[in-house]
Design a protein around this motif. Structure first.
Motif, PDB file in Angstrom:
ATOM      1  N   ALA A  15      -2.713   2.507   2.178  1.00  0.00           N
ATOM      2  CA  ALA A  15      -3.590   3.579   2.643  1.00  0.00           C
ATOM      3  C   ALA A  15      -3.648   3.599   4.174  1.00  0.00           C
ATOM      4  CB  ALA A  15      -4.984   3.416   2.054  1.00  0.00           C
ATOM      5  N   PHE A  16      -3.650   2.400   4.781  1.00  0.00           N
ATOM      6  CA  PHE A  16      -3.642   2.341   6.242  1.00  0.00           C
ATOM      7  C   PHE A  16      -2.350   2.930   6.801  1.00  0.00           C
ATOM      8  CE2 PHE A  16      -2.174   0.025  10.020  1.00  0.00           C
ATOM      9  CZ  PHE A  16      -3.137   0.452  10.923  1.00  0.00           C
ATOM     10  N   ASP A  17      -1.212   2.571   6.213  1.00  0.00           N
ATOM     11  CA  ASP A  17       0.068   3.096   6.697  1.00  0.00           C
ATOM     12  C   ASP A  17       0.099   4.618   6.618  1.00  0.00           C
ATOM     13  OD1 ASP A  17       0.874   0.527   7.152  1.00  0.00           O
ATOM     14  OD2 ASP A  17       2.198   0.391   5.399  1.00  0.00           O
ATOM     15  N   ALA A  18      -0.538   5.161   5.570  1.00  0.00           N
ATOM     16  CA  ALA A  18      -0.543   6.613   5.396  1.00  0.00           C
ATOM     17  C   ALA A  18      -1.320   7.327   6.498  1.00  0.00           C
ATOM     18  CB  ALA A  18      -1.118   6.974   4.029  1.00  0.00           C
ATOM     19  N   LEU A  19      -2.146   6.592   7.243  1.00  0.00           N
ATOM     20  CA  LEU A  19      -2.878   7.206   8.358  1.00  0.00           C
ATOM     21  C   LEU A  19      -1.949   7.539   9.524  1.00  0.00           C
ATOM     22  CD1 LEU A  19      -6.076   4.922   8.544  1.00  0.00           C
ATOM     23  CD2 LEU A  19      -5.880   7.167   7.447  1.00  0.00           C
ATOM     24  N   ASN A  20      -0.815   6.847   9.589  1.00  0.00           N
ATOM     25  CA  ASN A  20       0.140   7.057  10.687  1.00  0.00           C
ATOM     26  C   ASN A  20      -0.510   6.887  12.059  1.00  0.00           C
ATOM     27  OD1 ASN A  20       2.479   7.654   9.096  1.00  0.00           O
ATOM     28  ND2 ASN A  20       1.575   9.660   8.643  1.00  0.00           N
ATOM     29  N   ALA A  21      -1.350   5.880  12.175  1.00  0.00           N
ATOM     30  CA  ALA A  21      -2.015   5.629  13.452  1.00  0.00           C
ATOM     31  C   ALA A  21      -1.017   5.071  14.466  1.00  0.00           C
ATOM     32  CB  ALA A  21      -3.161   4.636  13.254  1.00  0.00           C
ATOM     33  N   PRO A  22      -1.148   5.395  15.728  1.00  0.00           N
ATOM     34  CA  PRO A  22      -0.252   4.865  16.762  1.00  0.00           C
ATOM     35  C   PRO A  22      -0.365   3.343  16.848  1.00  0.00           C
ATOM     36  CG  PRO A  22      -1.547   6.714  17.601  1.00  0.00           C
ATOM     37  CD  PRO A  22      -2.136   6.357  16.287  1.00  0.00           C
ATOM     38  N   ASP A  23       0.762   2.670  16.951  1.00  0.00           N
ATOM     39  CA  ASP A  23       0.766   1.209  16.980  1.00  0.00           C
ATOM     40  C   ASP A  23       0.002   0.650  18.167  1.00  0.00           C
ATOM     41  OD1 ASP A  23       2.181   1.129  14.665  1.00  0.00           O
ATOM     42  OD2 ASP A  23       4.099   0.529  15.566  1.00  0.00           O
ATOM     43  N   ASP A  24      -0.011   1.376  19.300  1.00  0.00           N
ATOM     44  CA  ASP A  24      -0.733   0.854  20.451  1.00  0.00           C
ATOM     45  C   ASP A  24      -2.250   0.999  20.290  1.00  0.00           C
ATOM     46  OD1 ASP A  24      -0.825   3.589  20.641  1.00  0.00           O
ATOM     47  OD2 ASP A  24      -0.329   3.682  22.773  1.00  0.00           O
ATOM     48  N   LEU A  25      -2.661   1.746  19.269  1.00  0.00           N
ATOM     49  CA  LEU A  25      -4.077   1.880  18.959  1.00  0.00           C
ATOM     50  C   LEU A  25      -4.491   0.856  17.904  1.00  0.00           C
ATOM     51  CD1 LEU A  25      -6.773   3.384  19.229  1.00  0.00           C
ATOM     52  CD2 LEU A  25      -5.945   5.004  17.506  1.00  0.00           C
ATOM     53  N   ILE A  26      -3.717   0.776  16.839  1.00  0.00           N
ATOM     54  CA  ILE A  26      -3.993  -0.178  15.767  1.00  0.00           C
ATOM     55  C   ILE A  26      -2.738  -0.316  14.913  1.00  0.00           C
ATOM     56  CG2 ILE A  26      -4.894   1.596  14.187  1.00  0.00           C
ATOM     57  CD1 ILE A  26      -6.961  -0.518  13.236  1.00  0.00           C
ATOM     58  N   THR A  27      -2.450  -1.523  14.480  1.00  0.00           N
ATOM     59  CA  THR A  27      -1.251  -1.760  13.687  1.00  0.00           C
ATOM     60  C   THR A  27      -1.466  -2.965  12.792  1.00  0.00           C
ATOM     61  OG1 THR A  27       1.156  -1.980  13.797  1.00  0.00           O
ATOM     62  CG2 THR A  27      -0.134  -3.271  15.392  1.00  0.00           C
ATOM     63  N   ARG A  28      -0.447  -3.312  12.007  1.00  0.00           N
ATOM     64  CA  ARG A  28      -0.499  -4.494  11.147  1.00  0.00           C
ATOM     65  C   ARG A  28       0.895  -5.115  11.086  1.00  0.00           C
ATOM     66  NH1 ARG A  28       1.531  -4.317   6.003  1.00  0.00           N
ATOM     67  NH2 ARG A  28       2.276  -2.291   5.235  1.00  0.00           N
ATOM     68  N   ASP A  29       0.968  -6.309  10.566  1.00  0.00           N
ATOM     69  CA  ASP A  29       2.243  -7.006  10.390  1.00  0.00           C
ATOM     70  C   ASP A  29       2.961  -6.408   9.181  1.00  0.00           C
ATOM     71  OD1 ASP A  29       4.329  -8.711   9.896  1.00  0.00           O
ATOM     72  OD2 ASP A  29       3.154 -10.557  10.002  1.00  0.00           O
ATOM     73  N   ARG A  30       4.028  -5.676   9.436  1.00  0.00           N
ATOM     74  CA  ARG A  30       4.798  -5.055   8.358  1.00  0.00           C
ATOM     75  C   ARG A  30       6.109  -5.791   8.093  1.00  0.00           C
ATOM     76  NH1 ARG A  30       2.684  -0.647  11.300  1.00  0.00           N
ATOM     77  NH2 ARG A  30       1.206   0.610  10.069  1.00  0.00           N
ATOM     78  N   THR A  31       6.385  -6.859   8.835  1.00  0.00           N
ATOM     79  CA  THR A  31       7.644  -7.583   8.671  1.00  0.00           C
ATOM     80  C   THR A  31       7.516  -8.759   7.709  1.00  0.00           C
ATOM     81  OG1 THR A  31       7.169  -9.003  10.583  1.00  0.00           O
ATOM     82  CG2 THR A  31       8.353  -6.930  10.998  1.00  0.00           C
ATOM     83  N   THR A  32       6.316  -9.281   7.538  1.00  0.00           N
ATOM     84  CA  THR A  32       6.098 -10.434   6.665  1.00  0.00           C
ATOM     85  C   THR A  32       5.817  -9.965   5.247  1.00  0.00           C
ATOM     86  OG1 THR A  32       5.166 -11.663   8.534  1.00  0.00           O
ATOM     87  CG2 THR A  32       4.723 -12.520   6.333  1.00  0.00           C
ATOM     88  N   PRO A  33       6.422 -10.578   4.230  1.00  0.00           N
ATOM     89  CA  PRO A  33       6.144 -10.170   2.842  1.00  0.00           C
ATOM     90  C   PRO A  33       4.654 -10.268   2.519  1.00  0.00           C
ATOM     91  CG  PRO A  33       8.010 -11.664   2.925  1.00  0.00           C
ATOM     92  CD  PRO A  33       7.429 -11.653   4.302  1.00  0.00           C
ATOM     93  N   ARG A  34       4.177  -9.325   1.720  1.00  0.00           N
ATOM     94  CA  ARG A  34       2.747  -9.303   1.408  1.00  0.00           C
ATOM     95  C   ARG A  34       2.300 -10.545   0.662  1.00  0.00           C
ATOM     96  NH1 ARG A  34       1.663  -2.943  -0.287  1.00  0.00           N
ATOM     97  NH2 ARG A  34       2.331  -2.069   1.720  1.00  0.00           N
ATOM     98  N   THR A  35       3.201 -11.171  -0.075  1.00  0.00           N
ATOM     99  CA  THR A  35       2.845 -12.382  -0.809  1.00  0.00           C
ATOM    100  C   THR A  35       2.571 -13.558   0.119  1.00  0.00           C
ATOM    101  OG1 THR A  35       5.208 -12.866  -1.058  1.00  0.00           O
ATOM    102  CG2 THR A  35       4.110 -11.741  -2.891  1.00  0.00           C
ATOM    103  N   ALA A  36       2.886 -13.421   1.405  1.00  0.00           N
ATOM    104  CA  ALA A  36       2.638 -14.492   2.366  1.00  0.00           C
ATOM    105  C   ALA A  36       1.239 -14.421   2.959  1.00  0.00           C
ATOM    106  CB  ALA A  36       3.673 -14.437   3.493  1.00  0.00           C
TER     107      ALA A  36
END
Length: 390
Positions: free
Chosen positions: A311-332
């Motif tokens: 749901a957060f990704d669907a907001l398409n917020a600018p990374d310099d405003l707010i972002t998350r770690d999308r490279t690490t598997p969610r199971t981690a």
């Protein structure tokens, strides 16, 4: 069962009527989850026992404490664990530190991602001349190996979290770290606070483990533990309360040295408020009745944090405003979604003003779901975040 927990209202929500979880967007589940209504029954029972038995209440209170130990033993996957109990992990960690031979081995190794109870205490010890080595917590994938490499013959202990409190990142490789520490005669203390109640957990038997029930376990304040490894039987903590010799009080002799109780009571404190254990015993029973096992709680958590992330990704917020770690598997990750923003504190305040309870640590805005929240509630919280960002 998980389908019933996704619907609105959530099937568990009626059991939390006093916290009004169906009416509020409580995304502080990684910090303070709501208590089930039966928790109040435990508190009333504590008052009733005190009123009826007065000072003789302690026999009943100790029975409750043993039930709390049983609950933690199941979560630790260690049915014979020796456990010391106290109101907070700081008191237990201080006793642990006081049992180390810091004269002979005046070096402690930890990370720069530990919670404040350890961070502050070690910083103060460093001011008094104890060598404290802080290994960068990131990248988490190599943290255990880097901690092992930082130990030497002067190291008394390594202190590390099983899950990093700022980012929710699970720290892998603790079994290997435990082997390295044991081989070098170094104590390993694992903080499991952000692991228990949100993912299955089992620590190496040679490690000390601390944690508590204020967060995911819904036990409220005053319910923390320290699991002792077998070799702790010979240690004599300098910081020690009189409950650590409770079993020996009937002995009228005067020993040459301070005596200690066997097992976990060796690290016991002193007189405490047993109400917390009455409450915790009822909540542990509730978890059993609802079949909220570590495996099911992990399944619920993965679904909820995944929903929040999507749901957060669907907001398409600018990374310099707010972002998350999308490279690490969610199971981690463990039990919450960490969003990075230079405005984390302001966002937390703005969300609270709009009826969404979260929290922030530094530049991380932390969104913590809980088993009693529905999918609709989680989506509403992210929609509110989107409105706040805009």
């Amino acid at each position: 069962m998980i389908d019933d927990l996704r619907r609105s209202p959530n099937a568990l929500a009626p059991h939390y009527s006093r916290f009004r979880v169906a009416e509020r967007l409580l995304l502080t589940g990684h910090s303070h989850q709501a208590w089930p209504d039966v928790a109040l029954d435990g508190q009333v029972e504590a008052f009733t026992d005190a009123a009826e038995a007065v000072d003789a209440k302690w026999e009943r209170a100790f029975a409750k404490a043993e039930r709390v130990r049983g609950g933690f033993r199941r979560l630790l996957d260690d049915p014979t664990a020796d456990l010391a109990l106290d109101a907070n992990t700081h008191a237990l960690v201080v006793r642990f530190l006081s049992a180390l031979d810091l004269r002979a081995r005046p070096r402690l190794v930890t990370t720069d991602g530990e919670f404040h109870s350890v961070r502050r205490q070690l910083a103060r010890l460093a001011e008094e001349g104890v060598e404290v080595v802080r290994v960068p917590a990131e990248p988490a994938d190599t943290l255990a190996e880097r901690l092992a490499a930082a130990t030497d013959a002067r190291t008394s202990a390594v202190l590390v979290s099983a899950v990093l409190f700022e980012t929710s990142r699970i720290v892998p490789g603790l079994a290997g770290l435990a082997e390295s520490c044991a081989a070098a005669g170094v104590e390993l203390l694992i903080d499991a606070y952000h692991a228990l109640g949100v993912l299955p957990f089992s620590a190496p038997r040679s490690a000390w483990v601390t944690g508590g029930g204020y967060k995911y376990l819904q036990l409220g304040e005053g319910n923390c533990f320290l699991r002792l490894p077998a070799h702790a039987a010979g240690l004599r903590p300098v910081i020690t309360g009189w409950f650590a010799e409770f079993a020996a009080l009937a002995d009228e002799s005067t020993p040459d040295r301070v005596v200690y109780a066997p097992g976990g009571d060796r690290f016991a404190g002193s007189t405490y408020d047993p109400t917390s254990h009455y409450r915790a015993a009822r909540v542990f029973d509730f978890f059993d009745e609802q079949k909220l096992t570590p495996d099911l709680l992990r399944e619920i958590s993965q679904h909820q944090t995944g929903l929040l992330a999507d749901a957060f990704d669907a907001l398409n917020a600018p990374d310099d405003l707010i972002t998350r770690d999308r490279t690490t598997p969610r199971t981690a990750f463990a039990g919450f979604l960490a969003l990075r923003s230079p405005h984390a504190g302001r966002l937390r305040q703005a969300l609270a003003h709009r009826g969404v309870s979260t929290d922030s640590r530094g530049d991380h805005l932390r969104l913590g779901p809980a088993p009693y929240l529905s999918d609709d509630q989680l989506e509403a919280a992210i929609a509110t975040l989107g409105e706040t960002l805009s």
